[in-house]
Design an enzyme around this catalytic site. Structure first.
Site, PDB file in Angstrom:
ATOM      1  CB  SER A   8      52.101 -79.444  47.286  1.00 27.35           C
ATOM      2  OG  SER A   8      50.934 -80.207  47.038  1.00 27.35           O
TER       3      SER A   8
ATOM      4  CE1 TYR B 207      49.926 -77.664  51.776  1.00 23.43           C
ATOM      5  CE2 TYR B 207      49.312 -78.706  49.707  1.00 23.43           C
ATOM      6  CZ  TYR B 207      50.151 -78.617  50.791  1.00 23.43           C
ATOM      7  OH  TYR B 207      51.226 -79.455  50.894  1.00 23.43           O
TER       8      TYR B 207
ATOM      9  N   GLY C 132      54.524 -76.143  57.904  1.00 24.99           N
ATOM     10  CA  GLY C 132      53.391 -75.430  57.324  1.00 24.99           C
ATOM     11  C   GLY C 132      52.141 -76.274  57.459  1.00 24.99           C
TER      12      GLY C 132
ATOM     13  CE  LYS D 125      53.402 -76.774  50.799  1.00 26.81           C
ATOM     14  NZ  LYS D 125      54.554 -76.838  51.738  1.00 26.81           N
TER      15      LYS D 125
ATOM     16  CG  ASP E 138      57.020 -79.721  64.297  1.00 27.14           C
ATOM     17  OD1 ASP E 138      56.026 -79.076  64.671  1.00 27.14           O
ATOM     18  OD2 ASP E 138      56.993 -80.490  63.327  1.00 27.14           O
TER      19      ASP E 138
ATOM     20  CG  HIS F 129      47.301 -80.082  46.108  1.00 29.94           C
ATOM     21  ND1 HIS F 129      46.143 -80.556  45.546  1.00 29.94           N
ATOM     22  CD2 HIS F 129      47.664 -80.992  47.049  1.00 29.94           C
ATOM     23  CE1 HIS F 129      45.792 -81.691  46.132  1.00 29.94           C
ATOM     24  NE2 HIS F 129      46.712 -81.984  47.047  1.00 29.94           N
TER      25      HIS F 129
ATOM     26  CB  ALA G  65      54.613 -81.039  68.164  1.00 30.50           C
TER      27      ALA G  65
END
Length: 263
Positions: free
Chosen positions: A111, A136, A73, A140, A32, A113, A34
């Protein structure tokens, strides 16, 4: 499955899977931007910091991996440029690194979506053609197409998981239809990792919801057995909650890079 690379491992779903995909003899390689939390006692993890847009980072991350779970993502609507750069180009970078390193299986986090503008009637098959409701969702849909390409052209096993709403609880009426519990997420991704010779698949990532609108058949064919049902939260959703609209994506008001509202 000796070494599993998880991209976006510091995100919400990455955190759910980190604790649920532990198996004796399995190493989870966590990537990642982070840094992930340090390994707990007895936890077999490798922590890497870097972006899925960086080919050199992905080449190192995929080396000697047995499978990749690609979660990284932008997790919601963003600008056109960012969706293309991170969600689309980043996915291609992951798949190409996996191909070059000989990783035989990639699991892609898609997703609902992707089909957000499908009418919310009946049971929707997992491989329904795209009707994205956002940039978004468009990103996907491209992710799924890239997965199909890398399977058909290079022989990789690729499973695209159209995740509904993966949270500890449903939140609203829309979530009653699309909920994926964290525990069921672990069961589903474990099935995706261990199913023999899956080829290319699109499956729904949802729990066994009484009010569900997503076909359970395709994921069940991989060995997934959902154990949770959003009905446990029925008493917490207000009677006047209108979040479950005529479309599978729910009531959407997202913003383009120009600041123009779009449904």
């Amino acid at each position: 499955m000796g070494c599993v690379l998880i991209t976006g491992a510091s995100g919400r779903i990455g955190g759910y899977l980190r604790t649920r995909l532990r198996e004796p003899g399995r190493t989870l390689r966590l990537l990642d931007t982070a840094p992930a939390e340090a390994a707990a006692a007895g936890e077999d993890v490798e922590i890497m910091t870097g972006s899925v847009t960086d080919a050199a980072v992905l080449a190192e991350a995929c080396a000697e991996a047995d499978a990749v779970i690609h979660l990284a993502g932008h997790p919601r609507e963003h600008t056109w440029r960012e969706i293309l750069t991170v969600n689309v180009d980043g996915t291609r970078t992951v798949l190409e690194a996996a191909r070059r390193c000989g990783v035989p299986r990639v699991i892609l986090a898609s997703s609902g979506h992707v089909v957000g503008f499908r009418e919310n009637e009946g049971i929707l098959p997992a491989d329904s053609s795209p009707r994205p409701d956002t940039y978004y969702g468009f990103g996907k849909a491209v992710l799924e197409s890239l997965g199909s390409l890398y399977h058909s052209r290079f022989g990789m096993d690729v499973i695209c998981v159209r995740i509904g709403a993966c949270f500890p609880d449903v939140g609203n009426a829309h979530g009653m239809q699309l909920w994926l519990s964290p525990d069921d997420a672990g069961r589903l991704f474990e099935a995706c990792l261990t199913a023999p010779e899956p080829g290319y698949r699109i499956v729904w990532g949802v729990s066994a919801n009484t009010r569900g609108r997503c076909s359970p058949r395709e994921a069940a064919e991989l060995g997934y057995r959902a154990a949770d049902d959003s009905e446990r939260f029925a008493g917490t959703v207000p009677a006047d909650d209108d979040s479950a609209s005529a479309y599978l994506g729910g009531t959407l008001f997202v913003t383009t890079e120009l600041g123009v509202p779009m449904r």
